[in-house]
Design a protein around this motif. Sequence first.
Motif, PDB file in Angstrom:
ATOM      1  N   ARG A 113      42.672  46.340  41.188  1.00  0.00           N
ATOM      2  CA  ARG A 113      42.996  46.492  42.607  1.00  0.00           C
ATOM      3  C   ARG A 113      44.399  47.068  42.780  1.00  0.00           C
ATOM      4  NH1 ARG A 113      40.190  44.821  46.410  1.00  0.00           N
ATOM      5  NH2 ARG A 113      39.178  43.189  45.228  1.00  0.00           N
ATOM      6  N   ARG A 125      46.021  48.945  40.660  1.00  0.00           N
ATOM      7  CA  ARG A 125      45.969  50.336  40.220  1.00  0.00           C
ATOM      8  C   ARG A 125      45.391  51.224  41.326  1.00  0.00           C
ATOM      9  NH1 ARG A 125      43.366  49.410  35.481  1.00  0.00           N
ATOM     10  NH2 ARG A 125      45.258  48.848  34.416  1.00  0.00           N
ATOM     11  N   ALA A 126      44.327  50.757  41.957  1.00  0.00           N
ATOM     12  CA  ALA A 126      43.700  51.524  43.042  1.00  0.00           C
ATOM     13  C   ALA A 126      44.636  51.649  44.231  1.00  0.00           C
ATOM     14  CB  ALA A 126      42.394  50.856  43.461  1.00  0.00           C
ATOM     15  N   GLU A 127      45.354  50.589  44.560  1.00  0.00           N
ATOM     16  CA  GLU A 127      46.303  50.640  45.677  1.00  0.00           C
ATOM     17  C   GLU A 127      47.421  51.627  45.384  1.00  0.00           C
ATOM     18  OE1 GLU A 127      47.420  46.562  46.282  1.00  0.00           O
ATOM     19  OE2 GLU A 127      45.489  46.081  47.222  1.00  0.00           O
ATOM     20  N   PHE A 154      47.219  54.232  43.462  1.00  0.00           N
ATOM     21  CA  PHE A 154      46.604  55.552  43.553  1.00  0.00           C
ATOM     22  C   PHE A 154      46.508  55.978  45.009  1.00  0.00           C
ATOM     23  CE2 PHE A 154      42.948  58.489  43.254  1.00  0.00           C
ATOM     24  CZ  PHE A 154      43.404  59.310  42.240  1.00  0.00           C
ATOM     25  N   ALA A 155      46.065  55.073  45.873  1.00  0.00           N
ATOM     26  CA  ALA A 155      45.904  55.382  47.297  1.00  0.00           C
ATOM     27  C   ALA A 155      47.245  55.692  47.961  1.00  0.00           C
ATOM     28  CB  ALA A 155      45.204  54.231  48.010  1.00  0.00           C
ATOM     29  N   ARG A 173      46.033  59.873  47.623  1.00  0.00           N
ATOM     30  CA  ARG A 173      44.680  60.136  47.116  1.00  0.00           C
ATOM     31  C   ARG A 173      43.728  59.048  47.594  1.00  0.00           C
ATOM     32  NH1 ARG A 173      48.548  61.646  43.548  1.00  0.00           N
ATOM     33  NH2 ARG A 173      48.324  63.692  42.619  1.00  0.00           N
ATOM     34  N   GLU A 174      42.457  59.325  47.523  1.00  0.00           N
ATOM     35  CA  GLU A 174      41.454  58.361  47.974  1.00  0.00           C
ATOM     36  C   GLU A 174      40.963  57.534  46.791  1.00  0.00           C
ATOM     37  OE1 GLU A 174      37.303  58.262  50.523  1.00  0.00           O
ATOM     38  OE2 GLU A 174      38.133  60.175  49.885  1.00  0.00           O
ATOM     39  N   SER A 175      40.823  56.239  47.016  1.00  0.00           N
ATOM     40  CA  SER A 175      40.297  55.337  46.005  1.00  0.00           C
ATOM     41  C   SER A 175      39.064  54.656  46.585  1.00  0.00           C
ATOM     42  CB  SER A 175      41.360  54.290  45.648  1.00  0.00           C
ATOM     43  OG  SER A 175      40.830  53.354  44.747  1.00  0.00           O
ATOM     44  N   VAL A 176      37.967  54.679  45.847  1.00  0.00           N
ATOM     45  CA  VAL A 176      36.712  54.114  46.325  1.00  0.00           C
ATOM     46  C   VAL A 176      36.193  53.110  45.304  1.00  0.00           C
ATOM     47  CG1 VAL A 176      34.325  54.630  46.972  1.00  0.00           C
ATOM     48  CG2 VAL A 176      36.143  56.235  47.553  1.00  0.00           C
ATOM     49  N   HIS A 177      35.843  51.919  45.768  1.00  0.00           N
ATOM     50  CA  HIS A 177      35.233  50.898  44.916  1.00  0.00           C
ATOM     51  C   HIS A 177      33.763  50.798  45.280  1.00  0.00           C
ATOM     52  CE1 HIS A 177      38.995  48.954  43.439  1.00  0.00           C
ATOM     53  NE2 HIS A 177      39.461  49.642  44.451  1.00  0.00           N
ATOM     54  N   LYS A 198      37.193  55.331  36.368  1.00  0.00           N
ATOM     55  CA  LYS A 198      37.963  54.370  35.583  1.00  0.00           C
ATOM     56  C   LYS A 198      37.341  52.993  35.677  1.00  0.00           C
ATOM     57  CE  LYS A 198      41.452  52.544  33.413  1.00  0.00           C
ATOM     58  NZ  LYS A 198      40.724  51.598  32.575  1.00  0.00           N
TER      59      LYS A 198
END
Length: 67
Positions: A6, A8-10, A12-13, A17-21, A45
Amino acid sequence: GGPRARARAEGFATSGRESVHTASRDEAVSWLRQNVQAGDVVLVKASRGAALEVVADQILDEGTSIR
């Protein structure tokens, strides 16, 4: 999932950039088919246990037929 994923995704966002789970590989493939366009870059990833190489292989095999 998990807190490290989470974070890492935050991160990235926040870089614009867009992060999708997604809850499953099938859901990931469906999302990609609906949202990815020629020229987009997709980072897949996950842990080895998630076997997301299956998602990458499906999308790559489809080539330009994604949209």
